[in-house]
Design a protein around this motif. Structure first.
Motif, short mmCIF file in Angstrom:
data_model
loop_
_atom_site.label_atom_id
_atom_site.label_comp_id
_atom_site.label_asym_id
_atom_site.label_seq_id
_atom_site.Cartn_x
_atom_site.Cartn_y
_atom_site.Cartn_z
N LEU A 18 -26.61 48.02 67.35
CA LEU A 18 -26.78 46.68 66.82
C LEU A 18 -26.33 45.65 67.85
O LEU A 18 -27.02 44.67 68.11
CB LEU A 18 -26.00 46.51 65.51
CG LEU A 18 -25.96 45.09 64.92
CD1 LEU A 18 -27.36 44.61 64.57
CD2 LEU A 18 -25.05 45.05 63.71
N ARG A 19 -25.16 45.87 68.44
CA ARG A 19 -24.67 44.93 69.45
C ARG A 19 -25.67 44.80 70.61
O ARG A 19 -25.97 43.71 71.06
CB ARG A 19 -23.31 45.39 69.97
CG ARG A 19 -22.78 44.44 71.03
CD ARG A 19 -21.47 44.81 71.70
NE ARG A 19 -20.96 46.12 71.44
CZ ARG A 19 -19.68 46.38 71.25
NH1 ARG A 19 -18.80 45.41 71.25
NH2 ARG A 19 -19.28 47.61 71.06
N ASP A 20 -26.19 45.93 71.08
CA ASP A 20 -27.17 45.90 72.17
C ASP A 20 -28.46 45.23 71.74
O ASP A 20 -29.06 44.46 72.51
CB ASP A 20 -27.45 47.32 72.68
CG ASP A 20 -26.28 47.91 73.43
OD1 ASP A 20 -25.36 47.17 73.81
OD2 ASP A 20 -26.29 49.15 73.64
N LEU A 21 -28.91 45.51 70.52
CA LEU A 21 -30.14 44.90 69.99
C LEU A 21 -30.03 43.38 69.95
O LEU A 21 -31.00 42.67 70.21
CB LEU A 21 -30.42 45.46 68.59
CG LEU A 21 -31.67 45.00 67.87
CD1 LEU A 21 -32.91 45.48 68.59
CD2 LEU A 21 -31.68 45.53 66.44
N LEU B 140 -19.35 38.75 67.99
CA LEU B 140 -19.98 39.57 66.96
C LEU B 140 -18.92 40.18 66.06
O LEU B 140 -17.95 40.77 66.52
CB LEU B 140 -20.82 40.69 67.59
CG LEU B 140 -21.48 41.67 66.62
CD1 LEU B 140 -22.45 40.96 65.68
CD2 LEU B 140 -22.21 42.77 67.40
N LYS B 141 -19.09 40.00 64.76
CA LYS B 141 -18.18 40.56 63.76
C LYS B 141 -18.99 41.09 62.60
O LYS B 141 -19.96 40.47 62.18
CB LYS B 141 -17.23 39.47 63.26
CG LYS B 141 -16.26 40.00 62.22
CD LYS B 141 -15.32 38.92 61.76
CE LYS B 141 -14.31 39.54 60.91
NZ LYS B 141 -13.82 39.41 59.81
N ILE B 142 -18.59 42.24 62.10
CA ILE B 142 -19.22 42.79 60.91
C ILE B 142 -18.52 42.17 59.71
O ILE B 142 -17.32 42.36 59.51
CB ILE B 142 -19.12 44.33 60.87
CG1 ILE B 142 -19.74 44.95 62.13
CG2 ILE B 142 -19.75 44.87 59.61
CD1 ILE B 142 -21.19 44.61 62.37
N VAL B 143 -19.26 41.41 58.92
CA VAL B 143 -18.71 40.76 57.73
C VAL B 143 -18.59 41.78 56.61
O VAL B 143 -17.60 41.82 55.89
CB VAL B 143 -19.60 39.56 57.31
CG1 VAL B 143 -19.09 38.94 56.03
CG2 VAL B 143 -19.68 38.54 58.43
N TYR C 231 -23.63 40.71 59.40
CA TYR C 231 -22.85 40.42 60.60
C TYR C 231 -22.86 38.93 60.89
O TYR C 231 -23.70 38.17 60.40
CB TYR C 231 -23.38 41.22 61.80
CG TYR C 231 -24.78 40.84 62.20
CD1 TYR C 231 -25.02 39.82 63.11
CD2 TYR C 231 -25.88 41.50 61.66
CE1 TYR C 231 -26.31 39.46 63.47
CE2 TYR C 231 -27.17 41.16 62.01
CZ TYR C 231 -27.38 40.13 62.92
OH TYR C 231 -28.65 39.78 63.26
N ARG C 232 -21.91 38.52 61.70
CA ARG C 232 -21.80 37.13 62.14
C ARG C 232 -21.72 37.14 63.66
O ARG C 232 -20.98 37.91 64.24
CB ARG C 232 -20.55 36.48 61.56
CG ARG C 232 -20.35 35.03 61.94
CD ARG C 232 -19.18 34.42 61.18
NE ARG C 232 -19.53 34.41 59.75
CZ ARG C 232 -18.70 34.76 58.77
NH1 ARG C 232 -17.46 35.12 59.03
NH2 ARG C 232 -19.10 34.72 57.51
N ALA C 233 -22.51 36.27 64.29
CA ALA C 233 -22.50 36.17 65.75
C ALA C 233 -22.84 34.75 66.16
O ALA C 233 -23.44 33.99 65.40
CB ALA C 233 -23.51 37.14 66.35
N ARG C 234 -22.46 34.43 67.38
CA ARG C 234 -22.76 33.11 67.92
C ARG C 234 -24.25 33.07 68.27
O ARG C 234 -24.77 33.95 68.93
CB ARG C 234 -21.90 32.85 69.16
CG ARG C 234 -21.85 31.40 69.53
CD ARG C 234 -20.65 31.04 70.39
NE ARG C 234 -19.35 31.36 69.82
CZ ARG C 234 -18.72 30.67 68.87
NH1 ARG C 234 -19.28 29.61 68.34
NH2 ARG C 234 -17.52 31.03 68.44
#
Length: 124
Positions: free
Chosen positions: A42-45, A52-55, A69-72
């Motif tokens: 997921l991070r690579d995708l 990146l944080k998994i909510v 998830y939450r990401a910038r």
């Protein structure tokens, strides 16, 4: 395809790293390996986004994992979205693959909450 090959390589690498961090007498289950490997994919995708944080993450009996998830984002703000690991070596964004999200995440009862473990995997 490429994501599947990448997933299999990451399963081995992440599982080895996690095993070193865990108690040697307690090997990782297949479900734990799926969490660690799928969160790395997921991070690579997502292009390894900052923050990146998994909510929330739930794992289901068919092996699927549904992530919120939450990401910038590209504008510098934080945004929440949903992704699905389908239990068969593929991670997809729910906004792109609505069928996978519907099949694996809606109308089923999760077998366990893996949020904390997924965030642990992001830190490896």
């Amino acid at each position: 395809g490429t994501v599947q090959l990448m997933f299999r390589a990451i399963v081995s690498a992440v599982a080895c790293a996690a095993l070193l961090a865990a108690c040697d007498s307690q090997p990782l289950s297949l479900q734990d390996k799926q969490v660690l490997a799928s969160v790395e994919v997921l991070r690579d995708l997502l292009g390894k986004p900052e923050g990146l944080k998994i909510v929330h993450a739930d794992q289901y009996s068919d092996g699927a994992i549904c992530y919120t998830y939450r990401a910038r984002n590209g504008f510098g703000g934080l945004a929440d979205d949903v992704a699905v690991y389908d239990g068969d070596n593929r991670v997809s964004l729910a906004s792109i693959d609505v069928d996978s999200y519907s099949k694996h995440c809606l109308g089923q009862k999760p077998t366990r909450d893996v949020t904390e473990y997924a965030n642990y995997g992001l830190g490896l």
